[in-house]
Design a protein around this motif. Structure first.
Motif, PDB file in Angstrom:
ATOM      1  N   GLY A   1      -4.889  -6.875  14.703  1.00  0.00           N
ATOM      2  CA  GLY A   1      -4.659  -8.167  14.080  1.00  0.00           C
ATOM      3  C   GLY A   1      -4.840  -8.201  12.582  1.00  0.00           C
ATOM      4  O   GLY A   1      -4.610  -9.241  11.957  1.00  0.00           O
ATOM      5  N   ARG A   2      -5.240  -7.082  11.976  1.00  0.00           N
ATOM      6  CA  ARG A   2      -5.449  -7.015  10.531  1.00  0.00           C
ATOM      7  C   ARG A   2      -4.269  -6.317   9.869  1.00  0.00           C
ATOM      8  O   ARG A   2      -3.551  -5.520  10.499  1.00  0.00           O
ATOM      9  N   LEU A   3      -4.081  -6.579   8.574  1.00  0.00           N
ATOM     10  CA  LEU A   3      -2.946  -6.059   7.830  1.00  0.00           C
ATOM     11  C   LEU A   3      -3.417  -5.200   6.666  1.00  0.00           C
ATOM     12  O   LEU A   3      -4.443  -5.485   6.035  1.00  0.00           O
ATOM     13  N   ALA A   4      -2.641  -4.158   6.367  1.00  0.00           N
ATOM     14  CA  ALA A   4      -2.889  -3.324   5.194  1.00  0.00           C
ATOM     15  C   ALA A   4      -1.571  -2.731   4.742  1.00  0.00           C
ATOM     16  O   ALA A   4      -0.704  -2.405   5.565  1.00  0.00           O
ATOM     17  N   THR A   5      -1.402  -2.600   3.429  1.00  0.00           N
ATOM     18  CA  THR A   5      -0.226  -1.943   2.876  1.00  0.00           C
ATOM     19  C   THR A   5      -0.645  -0.594   2.313  1.00  0.00           C
ATOM     20  O   THR A   5      -1.756  -0.426   1.814  1.00  0.00           O
ATOM     21  N   GLN A   6       0.275   0.374   2.397  1.00  0.00           N
ATOM     22  CA  GLN A   6      -0.057   1.709   1.918  1.00  0.00           C
ATOM     23  C   GLN A   6       1.221   2.490   1.689  1.00  0.00           C
ATOM     24  O   GLN A   6       2.202   2.343   2.414  1.00  0.00           O
ATOM     25  N   GLY A   7       1.188   3.345   0.650  1.00  0.00           N
ATOM     26  CA  GLY A   7       2.282   4.255   0.372  1.00  0.00           C
ATOM     27  C   GLY A   7       1.935   5.656   0.825  1.00  0.00           C
ATOM     28  O   GLY A   7       0.970   5.872   1.561  1.00  0.00           O
ATOM     29  N   VAL A   8       2.718   6.633   0.363  1.00  0.00           N
ATOM     30  CA  VAL A   8       2.507   8.016   0.792  1.00  0.00           C
ATOM     31  C   VAL A   8       1.498   8.703  -0.114  1.00  0.00           C
ATOM     32  O   VAL A   8       1.173   8.219  -1.205  1.00  0.00           O
ATOM     33  N   GLY A   9       1.025   9.838   0.373  1.00  0.00           N
ATOM     34  CA  GLY A   9       0.137  10.666  -0.431  1.00  0.00           C
ATOM     35  C   GLY A   9      -1.134   9.947  -0.842  1.00  0.00           C
ATOM     36  O   GLY A   9      -1.781   9.277  -0.036  1.00  0.00           O
ATOM     37  N   PRO A  10      -1.500  10.048  -2.117  1.00  0.00           N
ATOM     38  CA  PRO A  10      -2.788   9.496  -2.573  1.00  0.00           C
ATOM     39  C   PRO A  10      -2.772   7.996  -2.871  1.00  0.00           C
ATOM     40  O   PRO A  10      -3.805   7.443  -3.266  1.00  0.00           O
ATOM     41  N   LEU A  11      -1.623   7.337  -2.709  1.00  0.00           N
ATOM     42  CA  LEU A  11      -1.559   5.909  -3.041  1.00  0.00           C
ATOM     43  C   LEU A  11      -2.556   5.124  -2.206  1.00  0.00           C
ATOM     44  O   LEU A  11      -2.740   5.373  -1.017  1.00  0.00           O
ATOM     45  N   ARG A  12      -3.201   4.167  -2.846  1.00  0.00           N
ATOM     46  CA  ARG A  12      -4.298   3.446  -2.202  1.00  0.00           C
ATOM     47  C   ARG A  12      -3.795   2.565  -1.067  1.00  0.00           C
ATOM     48  O   ARG A  12      -2.622   2.181  -1.016  1.00  0.00           O
ATOM     49  N   ARG A  13      -4.718   2.266  -0.176  1.00  0.00           N
ATOM     50  CA  ARG A  13      -4.444   1.323   0.898  1.00  0.00           C
ATOM     51  C   ARG A  13      -5.036  -0.029   0.505  1.00  0.00           C
ATOM     52  O   ARG A  13      -6.213  -0.126   0.145  1.00  0.00           O
ATOM     53  N   ALA A  14      -4.205  -1.064   0.578  1.00  0.00           N
ATOM     54  CA  ALA A  14      -4.656  -2.421   0.238  1.00  0.00           C
ATOM     55  C   ALA A  14      -4.812  -3.224   1.518  1.00  0.00           C
ATOM     56  O   ALA A  14      -3.837  -3.473   2.224  1.00  0.00           O
ATOM     57  N   GLU A  15      -6.037  -3.595   1.841  1.00  0.00           N
ATOM     58  CA  GLU A  15      -6.275  -4.447   3.006  1.00  0.00           C
ATOM     59  C   GLU A  15      -6.023  -5.892   2.607  1.00  0.00           C
ATOM     60  O   GLU A  15      -6.567  -6.381   1.617  1.00  0.00           O
TER      61      GLU A  15
END
Length: 914
Positions: free
Chosen positions: A122-136
């Motif tokens: 039920g939670r959301l996070a965005t993230q790119g490839v490699g070392p890019l940060r994950r944004a909750e």
């Protein structure tokens, strides 16, 4: 009536206490041992007694979340027990979920192809490839429960995420910053059913979405009034609503599929936003799915099932031939959105312009290269040269010409397949088939589909056509692999820089907040999925108010399931069921294993009292002690297991823990006194249970065969699933020449194959084939392999769900009598799509079965047998089966009165003499 509990009353008389809802609520009752003198001991209203236990005449029972005590020999009313539990209640502590892969429900790709949005628990996070940060992505600060988000999609500029979340108490669309900053903003309001399947338009103006009632909505993101921004544009009153929502590149047209006249065949539809009109693009003869617009705005590609080549046996002949099967039926089609367009896959011809041929040559040279700027530039230059002498094109995409659109249909020249997904960029079509993603270059004469990637569970193409999202299924215990790769002819060899490294995501969990959310979620699911919108006359809003206070008293997950079960129980429907998700687990221990036999303790070890038997012609299905070549006689004693004294174990399975599927050494003492070692391979307890059932089934079959001198057949269906139709095919056709047949669905726990079995039983012989050789041989029927004898069905109180539907259909179609006891009464069917955030299940009964005059079948009353016969417990334990005996007797009598007639050929034809 349920839960019998024997006790002795004050006068020394034996009585049986039990729970009964005879007055509309489950209360505590008792009767004498002979069933007389019923007494009601409690008179509760509004709350059922869920559980009860006796110690002497002292009864303790559970009501709601409380325990009560009652002396059955006294006159005082029940007393509520004041119980204070001690402990630290660790299941209520806030904690971290370290395995998000166990709860991943959705992954969506951004239009620019640079990141994904993940939905887990039920939670959301965005993230790119490699070392890019994950944004909750945050939840509203004022939220009273954990909140849950489901479907997601990025905004057209990739800066925001739209998500269906229940923050307001209903599933509405919310807008969240993709970088995790700020607070969520509510986009829609006024939902009366669960919203789902959202799709933002590429121009940033609209969001299309559907709801559980089959409605399609458009929300205007530029409308300042949230209440007025959303309007209904289509309503599916037959199927599950609009699906496969796909926007044109300019956001002016929305393609989707939905049912029109047949719930099994969805049709391609087109919504023109400007006038709000919905256009059906084709008839209802064929199913369609996965519409996708070409980037140039000229073509609408889609999948349609229009190929029906027979797979396997092309005729009705052959053993166990249950009819034709049509595999690989889906093809790719395209609609020209403007008149006069040349189909991109058309073969070159003499009328084709020179420049267009040059463009095709460039495509041929570049099609196997990655989609880089240089190759794209060459194609663009060829295109520009081809239209250099034509008048300049207007800005924007060409307008779609609706008149005659459905007639401007082309077929992409590739073989039919089991395609399920389709995407298109300027150079290729991408096709998902099984677990393979394939690609087809767009160009004149292109017919060869190449593999882009294997092991693909799902895929998506970014709006700019440059990136592909690949989601690969997870191995047991592992996490799905999520990749963002360049679009092109094949997946890159080195994927290290393409991986979204998301498996280290740890989700903070407040159990009590989650329990509130799951309770409300379960309540909504029942409201929107329950087959009767009036909820059987129950005030469903009042039920939430009644049980919500109990949620605050929950201390662990199984207690929440108990509260949900009590609430759902108010609806009085068997298929409304609850299953807990995340439960406390003990330490991993080796599993038990069995030998496929009934063992009894003996002074020297464990005596083999019975070896479970099965079909002797299927040796691979034999149990461990019945394996070919062992020849272990019944009565033998197992004295050692892997060298350990068998007398020292409370149960032989204790000495075989962790040994399922592995070789085990037994020391066996035969009745003759001979001792010998044998090596066997124990099975797990699930297989042990199957062997026990097979022994019972095979024993019934032998009884029938012996009692009828081979004239009557027998088959048992333990359920109604894909494995059981295989079982049916094996056993039914093996006995198709018998004069009678018993189909036993006692203890059948349901499924969905009743129609397959009933249609087989409905086949009739209307003619016969008389072979030439050998002369005088037995004729055989047309229809082939039809059963011509008498048929009986056995059912009992443990026959459930589709076992009941089959029994009811058997009766109503006049195929024969049902013998036994009235069945369970689960007649409203369900699906398992209602999953809670921790993977728990809130089943809702969704589809009622009715007669042609609208009367509901089976539910709440079961299937009443034509001939009622009980199997008393003691007699059953002693090996008797009165129901089976009754079936044999009925068939013998019916066969004697009306035996199967075998035709004999009459006078053969002769030429007419003049």
């Amino acid at each position: 009536d349920r839960r019998p509990m024997p006790y002795v009353d004050a006068g020394g008389n034996a009585r049986i206490a039990f729970l009964s809802d005879r007055d509309g609520t489950f209360n505590l009752w008792s009767v004498k041992a002979d069933g007389s003198d019923p007494r009601q001991h409690t008179r509760l209203k509004g709350w059922d007694i869920r559980h009860a236990s006796l110690d002497g005449a002292q009864a303790v029972f559970a009501v709601g979340a409380d325990l009560y005590r009652l002396d059955l020999n006294g006159s005082a009313a029940e007393q509520k027990l004041s119980i204070a539990l001690g402990g630290d209640f660790d299941q209520q502590r806030k904690r971290w979920v370290s395995r998000p892969q166990d709860f991943l429900t959705a992954v969506s790709l951004s239009p620019n192809g640079e990141q994904v949005v993940l939905t887990a628990r039920g939670r959301l996070a965005t993230q790119g490839v490699g070392p890019l940060r994950r944004a909750e992505l945050p939840v509203p600060a004022s939220l009273g429960d954990a909140g849950r988000c489901r479907d997601t999609a990025f905004s057209s500029d990739s800066r925001d995420v739209f998500a269906l979340c229940d923050y307001s108490g209903e599933l509405e669309i919310w807008r969240l910053a993709a970088n995790g900053a700020g607070q969520p903003r509510q986009v829609t309001e006024g939902a009366t059913a669960m919203r789902r399947s959202l799709s933002p338009s590429p121009d940033g103006r609209w969001i299309a979405h559907t709801d559980k009632e089959g409605r399609l909505f458009l929300t205007d993101l530029k409308n300042p009034s949230r209440a007025a921004a959303t309007r209904e544009v289509d309503h599916d009153t037959l199927g599950d609503g609009a699906a496969s929502l796909s926007w044109s590149a300019d956001g002016k047209v929305l393609a989707f599929v939905r049912a029109t006249s047949n719930p099994y065949r969805e049709q391609l539809m087109l919504l023109t936003v400007a006038d709000g009109k919905v256009h059906q693009l084709g008839s209802d003869r064929y199913a369609a799915t996965a519409p996708a617009f070409s980037p140039d705005g000229q073509w609408l590609y889609f999948l349609s099932r229009r190929s029906f080549d027979v797979t396997g046996n092309p005729g009705p002949w052959g053993d166990r031939n249950m009819g034709p099967f049509f595999d690989k039926g889906w093809k790719v089609y395209a609609l020209a959105l403007q008149p006069g367009l040349r189909f991109p896959f058309a073969q070159p011809d003499e009328l084709q312009g020179l420049k267009a041929k040059e463009e095709a040559e460039v495509r041929e040279q570049e099609k196997d290269k990655p989609d880089n700027k240089e190759s794209k530039q060459k194609v663009d230059q060829a295109k520009a040269a081809a239209v250099k002498e034509e008048k300049p094109a207007a800005k924007g995409k060409p307008e779609i010409q609706i008149p005659g659109l459905s007639l401007r249909l082309f077929e992409v020249p590739i073989a039919a397949g089991n395609y399920s997904g389709l995407a298109v960029d300027s150079k290729r079509l991408y096709l998902h088939e099984g677990t393979t993603l394939r690609q087809l270059p767009i160009g004149p004469g292109e017919t060869k589909v190449e593999t882009f990637a294997e092991q693909v569970g799902a895929f998506d193409l970014s709006a700019d056509g440059k990136k592909l999202l690949i989601r690969r299924p997870a191995a047991p215990g592992a996490a799905p692999e999520i990749l963002i790769v360049d679009a092109g002819p094949k997946i890159p060899g080195d994927l290290d820089k393409s991986r979204v490294r998301w498996t280290d995501w740890q989700i903070a969990v407040d159990p009590k907040a989650e329990w509130r959310q799951m309770f409300n979620d379960a309540w909504r699911m029942q409201r929107d999925f329950f087959y009767d919108k009036d909820m059987h006359g129950v005030d469903w809003t009042a039920m939430r108010a009644k049980y919500a206070p109990l949620v605050e008293r929950v201390t662990e997950r199984s207690e929440l399931a108990e509260v949900m079960a009590q609430m759902v129980g108010e609806l009085s429907l068997l298929h409304s069921q609850v299953a807990p998700g995340e439960l406390r687990k003990g330490a991993e221990e080796p599993g038990f294993a069995g030998l496929g036999a009934q063992l009894e303790r003996d002074a020297k070890g464990w005596k083999i009292a019975r070896i479970f038997s099965g079909d002797p012609e299927l040796p691979a299905d034999a149990g461990p002690l019945a394996a070919p070549g062992l020849n272990i006689p019944v009565g033998s004693v197992i004295t050692q297991i892997n060298g350990r004294d068998a007398t020292q174990a409370p149960d032989p399975s204790e000495l075989m823990r962790g040994q399922a599927g592995k070789q085990v050494l037994l020391q066996v003492r035969e009745p003759s006194g001979k001792e010998r070692p044998v090596v066997v391979t124990p099975v797990d307890l699930r297989r042990e249970g199957q062997l026990r059932v097979n022994d019972w089934r095979y024993g019934r079959a032998r009884i029938v065969d012996t009692a009828s001198n081979g004239k009557i057949g027998y088959l048992h269906l333990r359920a109604m699933t894909r494995d059981d139709i295989s079982d049916f095919a094996r056993e039914f056709y093996a006995q198709s020449e018998r004069e009678g047949l018993i189909i036993d669905v006692r203890h059948n726990n349901g499924g969905n194959i009743d129609s397959w079995i009933l249609q087989t039983l409905l086949r009739r012989a209307w003619a016969f084939w008389q072979p030439r050789s050998p002369y005088g041989s037995k004729p055989y029927p047309n229809m082939q392999q039809v059963f011509r004898g008498k048929v009986v069905v056995l059912a009992n109180e443990e026959t459930y769900s589709d076992g009941e539907t089959f029994s009811e259909g058997f009766k109503r179609l006049g195929l024969g009598p049902v013998i036994g006891k009235t069945t369970s009464g689960a007649g409203v069917w369900l699906s398992d799509q209602n999953r809670l955030m921790d993977n728990g299940l809130m089943r809702a009964a969704e589809n009622g079965q009715i007669t042609v005059d609208g009367q509901f079948l089976v539910e709440g009353k079961g299937v009443t047998p034509d001939i009622e016969v009980d199997n008393p417990p003691r007699a059953t334990a002693n090996g008797q089966d009165a129901q089976l005996d009754a079936a044999i007797a009925w068939l013998k009598d019916a066969i004697a009165k009306d035996p199967v007639k075998m035709p004999k050929p009459g006078p053969y034809l002769r030429p007419i003499k003049q």
